[in-house]
Motif scaffolding. Structure first.
Motif, PDB file in Angstrom:
ATOM      1  N   PRO A   1       0.723  -1.277   0.047  1.00  0.00           N
ATOM      2  CA  PRO A   1      -0.256  -0.010   0.115  1.00  0.00           C
ATOM      3  C   PRO A   1       0.918   1.358   0.028  1.00  0.00           C
ATOM      4  CG  PRO A   1      -0.142  -1.028   2.203  1.00  0.00           C
ATOM      5  CD  PRO A   1       0.468  -1.927   1.203  1.00  0.00           C
ATOM      6  N   VAL A   2       1.994   1.299   0.718  1.00  0.00           N
ATOM      7  CA  VAL A   2       2.842   2.189   0.690  1.00  0.00           C
ATOM      8  C   VAL A   2       3.418   2.846  -0.751  1.00  0.00           C
ATOM      9  CG1 VAL A   2       5.185   3.411   1.534  1.00  0.00           C
ATOM     10  CG2 VAL A   2       3.441   2.311   3.112  1.00  0.00           C
TER      11      VAL A   2
ATOM     12  N   VAL B   1      -4.421   4.083  -2.608  1.00  0.00           N
ATOM     13  CA  VAL B   1      -4.250   2.709  -3.303  1.00  0.00           C
ATOM     14  C   VAL B   1      -5.494   2.553  -4.063  1.00  0.00           C
ATOM     15  CG1 VAL B   1      -4.649   0.284  -2.704  1.00  0.00           C
ATOM     16  CG2 VAL B   1      -3.277   1.616  -1.454  1.00  0.00           C
ATOM     17  N   PHE B   2      -6.854   3.095  -3.671  1.00  0.00           N
ATOM     18  CA  PHE B   2      -7.873   2.962  -4.616  1.00  0.00           C
ATOM     19  C   PHE B   2      -7.745   3.992  -5.918  1.00  0.00           C
ATOM     20  CE2 PHE B   2     -11.732   5.996  -5.374  1.00  0.00           C
ATOM     21  CZ  PHE B   2     -12.633   5.013  -6.032  1.00  0.00           C
ATOM     22  N   GLN B   3      -7.128   4.978  -5.594  1.00  0.00           N
ATOM     23  CA  GLN B   3      -7.135   6.097  -6.667  1.00  0.00           C
ATOM     24  C   GLN B   3      -6.036   5.503  -7.733  1.00  0.00           C
ATOM     25  OE1 GLN B   3      -6.270   9.648  -4.403  1.00  0.00           O
ATOM     26  NE2 GLN B   3      -8.372  10.036  -4.071  1.00  0.00           N
ATOM     27  N   VAL B   4      -5.128   4.894  -7.483  1.00  0.00           N
ATOM     28  CA  VAL B   4      -4.181   4.370  -8.577  1.00  0.00           C
ATOM     29  C   VAL B   4      -4.764   3.420  -9.502  1.00  0.00           C
ATOM     30  CG1 VAL B   4      -2.565   2.440  -8.970  1.00  0.00           C
ATOM     31  CG2 VAL B   4      -1.898   4.249  -7.201  1.00  0.00           C
ATOM     32  N   GLY B   5      -5.873   2.447  -8.841  1.00  0.00           N
ATOM     33  CA  GLY B   5      -6.802   1.862  -9.831  1.00  0.00           C
ATOM     34  C   GLY B   5      -7.413   2.582 -10.527  1.00  0.00           C
ATOM     35  N   ILE B   6      -8.041   3.780 -10.261  1.00  0.00           N
ATOM     36  CA  ILE B   6      -8.680   4.561 -11.389  1.00  0.00           C
ATOM     37  C   ILE B   6      -7.843   5.160 -12.239  1.00  0.00           C
ATOM     38  CG2 ILE B   6     -10.055   6.968 -11.063  1.00  0.00           C
ATOM     39  CD1 ILE B   6     -11.809   4.812  -9.960  1.00  0.00           C
TER      40      ILE B   6
END
Length: 611
Positions: A56-57, A190-195
């Motif tokens: 996650p980091v 972490v969520f925004q990387v997927g987006i």
């Protein structure tokens, strides 16, 4: 014919996708504010309890890097100046290795929250104060650019009010950063990387389908001179060459990954030094993936508009609007996907701005509040940390107004990092690598490096380098207009070398402007770093630097490197090794030893050098 293209607009599903991204980001902040009620101290709030793990980091480090400046600026950069930008792949490797093997070991074993605490330990409180103030100024300026960039995209593609979008960005970031602290920032990232990856993928896949495949895109780029990977001209005045990108880029980005609080704060929140180093190396793979995506987007942009440049044809008002223009062109038949791309740009902003706000709060509490008010309780510091998050969120929104005057966003952002980050990198390198450096040398070196960096940086804004230095590639509009009498209106233009609002026109150029002020913007950081180290060493020698006794913990030692192999030795001792009771996965992070080992001998803190 290019002139017949009709650009789409936002539909309901685009707004739904976009709003969904904002809502989930806010919910993560609320979750860590209320479900994670373990956050009782400022260290919990600012460092995530120092229990984070590598993956996650690493994603969080990646999300910070992928600001809207990257999403919008890099494809535009490739479109205008070619794919030589991909040489940054080599730069990122050097940056990660230097950060993981030179700076991280020292910061980690000292149990610090703010990187500028190191300057106080190694030199004195005045050097620490100077470093803190420079960081605060640099971060607020940069964050202003990062907030303004997606607002510009939204204004172009949706008709949203520009400044309404600026305020909305700052408010959402400030909300979940203030509510949930570093844990909320990291898990939202972490969520925004997927987006963001989904947004890039949708553009690349659809551009390939629209243009007839990747081969067509590459052929168009080759014919247009965009596949200019290898330019080994050693001239430091040329904007982008192999050497300016590898050497200058390494200094510029090491000042971010190696010593900038926004990044360092994340990896020293890991529960062991091994996890911290792994987060950087995993992040390197993600950086390469992002670079490939942004370069492909830039080449797709050129393939689509190689015969009708939207900027020259006045269809967009700034080069940073080219990507949103492409998205509404090729994705208009797929409701929701334009919204996904804008969410991609917006996600980059949220992650970068939230990490900046969190870092500014950490630095202010650790370097300014605690030294002035040493008797404050941990609970009071926790509330002050939250208050600082709100304050800096408001300041960053205000700085976005200045960003609107700074011209091309990518170069403006890297210029700020170079002008301020270079001298700071030099200051930390002086302390970690030069045993005889003292506080007098450090302070004089920092001021000298900053003065020279500021001189060349501001000079370059006022008197931008000529086109022969920036080497813009030609852009054509012959496909935009045609008549029935067989005559084509054909124009070939070169991009201006700068769009700075501060540029001074109609002035006779001097050798100073054509040489010193034409220095590649990537070398701003190099000049500042090297000058700070050189002057610092020069002043330290005659002012007693060789006579001081320096604690070896403040220096990079041979043991720091050899300890990389300790993980292999540990496997033999795993049955006998019982450090202390842990919870939530445990932590070997020395920053929490004082909490978990409060009845243990202080020598236990030497665990900071243990993997």
């Amino acid at each position: 014919m290019a002139s017949t293209r009709v650009i789409g607009t936002f539909v309901v599903w685009d707004y739904v996708v976009f709003a969904g991204m904002l809502l989930i980001s806010a919910v993560i902040g609320i979750y860590y504010a209320f479900a994670g009620r373990g956050q009782k101290t400022s260290k919990d709030f600012l460092m995530g309890g120092r229990r984070m793990t590598a993956v996650p980091v690493a994603m969080s480090l990646t999300a910070s890097f992928m600001s809207a400046v990257t999403v919008l600026g890099t494809p535009s950069e490739v479109y205008r100046f070619g794919a030589i930008f991909s040489i940054f792949a080599i730069t990122y490797f050097f940056v990660v290795v230097l950060s993981a093997e030179v700076f991280l070991p020292v910061f980690y074993k000292l149990e610090i929250t703010s990187t500028y605490e190191y300057l106080g330990l190694r030199f004195n409180k005045y050097v620490r104060l100077c470093g803190t103030i420079l960081f605060i100024v640099q971060t607020i300026l940069y964050t202003g650019i990062v907030i303004y960039a997606p607002a510009l995209a939204l204004n172009q593609v949706t008709g949203f009010d520009l400044w309404g979008a600026v305020v909305a960005t700052g408010v959402v970031c400030t909300f979940y950063c203030t509510m949930g602290g570093l844990k909320a920032v990291i898990w939202t990232d972490v969520f925004q990387v997927g987006i963001m990856v989904a947004g890039f993928a949708s553009v690349i896949i659809q551009a390939s389908l629209t243009q007839g495949g990747i081969n067509t895109i590459l052929n168009d780029a080759y014919n247009g001179g965009r596949l200019n990977f290898w330019n080994f001209d050693p001239n430091p005045l040329q904007r982008h060459t192999f050497w300016t990108i590898v050497i200058g880029g390494t200094f510029t980005w090491t000042s971010v990954y190696g010593v900038n609080q926004s990044q360092v704060q994340r990896y020293i929140s890991c529960k062991s030094r091994f996890q911290a180093k792994m987060s950087l190396y995993i992040n390197l793979l993600a950086l390469w993936l992002i670079l490939a995506c942004t370069v492909l987007c830039g080449l797709s942009l050129y393939s689509r508009y190689h015969d009708c440049d939207p900027w020259t044809a006045k269809k967009v008002s700034a080069p940073d609007q080219l990507m949103p223009y492409l998205v509404l062109d090729i994705l208009q038949d797929y409701p929701g996907l334009p919204g996904l791309f804008v969410a991609c740009a917006y996600s980059g902003t949220l992650s970068t701005v939230s990490s900046s706000i969190n870092a500014l709060a950490a630095v202010t509490v650790e370097d300014l509040v605690k030294p002035c008010f040493p008797s404050l309780s941990e609970r009071s510091l926790f509330w002050i940390s939250q208050g600082m998050s709100v304050l800096f969120g408001a300041l960053c929104i205000g700085m976005a107004a200045l960003a609107s005057l700074m011209g091309a966003l990518l170069q403006a952002a890297l210029s700020i990092f170079g002008m301020v980050g270079g001298p700071l990198l030099g200051l930390f390198a002086l302390g970690i690598l030069v045993p005889f450096a003292n506080s007098i040398g450090a302070l004089v070196g920092l001021l000298a490096g900053f003065a020279i960096s500021l001189w060349v940086g501001i000079g370059a804004q006022l008197y931008p380098p000529l086109p022969e230095r920036t080497m813009p590639l030609s852009l054509e509009t012959y496909g935009c207009n045609s008549t029935y009498n067989g005559t084509d209106w054909m124009t070939t233009t070169e991009m201006p070398s700068s769009t700075s609002a501060f540029q001074v026109y109609n002035i006779e150029r001097t050798p100073l402007m054509d040489n010193w002020y034409s220095l590649s913007y990537l070398y701003f950081s190099t000049v500042g770093t090297l000058l700070t180290i050189f002057v610092g060493m020069l002043i330290s020698l005659p002012t007693g630097g060789r006579k001081q006794n320096i604690d070896r913990r403040f220096l990079l030692t041979k043991e720091d490197f050899l300890s990389n192999f300790d993980i292999f030795k540990k496997k033999k001792q795993v049955l006998d090794y019982k450090p202390h009771p842990t919870e939530d996965g445990g932590t070997d992070n020395p920053g929490f030893n004082h909490v978990e080992l409060n009845s243990t001998d202080q020598s236990g803190k030497t665990n900071g050098t243990r993997l």
